[in-house]
Design an enzyme around this catalytic site. Structure first.
Site, short mmCIF file in Angstrom:
data_model
loop_
_atom_site.label_atom_id
_atom_site.label_comp_id
_atom_site.label_asym_id
_atom_site.label_seq_id
_atom_site.Cartn_x
_atom_site.Cartn_y
_atom_site.Cartn_z
N LYS A 99 8.81 10.82 15.44
CA LYS A 99 8.44 11.83 16.44
C LYS A 99 9.63 12.06 17.36
CE LYS A 99 4.13 12.72 18.91
NZ LYS A 99 2.99 12.08 19.57
O1 G3P Z 1 0.25 12.60 21.32
C1 G3P Z 1 0.50 13.44 22.34
C2 G3P Z 1 -0.63 14.20 22.99
O2 G3P Z 1 -1.70 14.36 22.17
C3 G3P Z 1 -0.89 13.79 24.40
O3 G3P Z 1 -2.11 14.22 24.93
O4 G3P Z 1 -3.88 14.18 26.64
O5 G3P Z 1 -1.67 13.06 27.11
O6 G3P Z 1 -1.85 15.54 27.04
P1 G3P Z 1 -2.39 14.26 26.51
#
Ligand code: G3P
Length: 220
Positions: free
Chosen positions: A83
């Site tokens: 990633k």
């Molecule tokens: O993996 C990254 C992403 O899905 C993060 O989500 O909820 O922290 O914006 P969030």
């Protein structure tokens, strides 16, 4: 549409995979910190449980360092996806990693143009963060729709991995938008399963079943 779990909690992944609906896993440095364990130990456990793509994130800020970290991550298991955050150095690194046959997931994508650049650099997956755009009053799903359309128009093989999913409606909308994958917290997967009418239906079927004459013996 494929479903990935967005977590570094091994137990959640174990449960999701056992349900038969989890195709992969995404992690990020925040999720790794939350798990509170050595990152390599966690990732090695995850790849044992899940045979699909498992994203592990680089933290370098220049292309050489990102490529170095990516090569190390990719050696841990064949299903590891490197990633890489969307930035100029990240794109450079993605190009290099792709030329070495290392699969990448370009993350922290907040516009269709960023997604287009990631695809051109040779990303295997691109991760539009729709929830975080919604948080600042922009339509995250519009970016997913546009990205899907642009990739289809130009025949990019890069898969659209809808990320930063916050609730079940996001999953439905991502599916309707044509996203290849939605990655979600375990809680959202559990919410997708539940419906009050399903629970009520099960209760009433079980109550009625008691009135069937051979209810006690039929499954013996
Ligand atoms: O993996 C990254 C992403 O899905 C993060 O989500 O909820 O922290 O914006 P969030």
């Amino acid at each position: 549409m494929k479903i990935f779990l967005d977590t570094a909690e091994v137990e959640e992944i174990r449960q999701g995979v056992a349900m038969g609906v989890v195709d992969g896993v995404t992690t990020n440095p925040t999720l790794a910190a939350r798990a509170g364990r050595k990152f390599k130990d966690v990732v090695l456990e995850i790849v044992e449980i899940c045979s699909g793509p498992v994203s592990a994130e680089t933290v370098g800020l220049n292309a050489d360092q990102i490529v170095h970290e990516g090569r190390i991550l990719a050696k841990w298991a064949p299903n590891i996806i490197v990633k890489v955050p969307l930035m100029a150095e990240g794109l450079k690194a993605v190009k290099q990693l792709a030329s070495e046959g290392i699969k990448t997931n370009v993350t922290l994508v907040f516009s269709t143009n960023q997604a287009l650049l990631a695809a051109k650099a040779g990303a295997t997956f691109v991760s539009p963060f729709l929830g975080r755009l919604d948080d600042i009053g922009q339509d995250g799903m519009q970016m997913v729709r546009e990205t899907v359309e642009v990739f289809q128009t130009y025949g990019f093989e890069t898969e659209v991995l809808a990320a930063s999913i916050r609730h079940p409606l996001h999953v439905t909308q991502a599916a309707l938008a044509g996203a290849d994958i939605a990655t979600m917290p375990f809680k959202v997967l559990q919410q997708m399963i539940k419906h009050p009418l399903t629970d009520r239906g099960i209760d009433s079927f079980l109550e009625d079943w008691k009135k069937v004459p051979d209810a006690e013996t039929v499954f013996e």
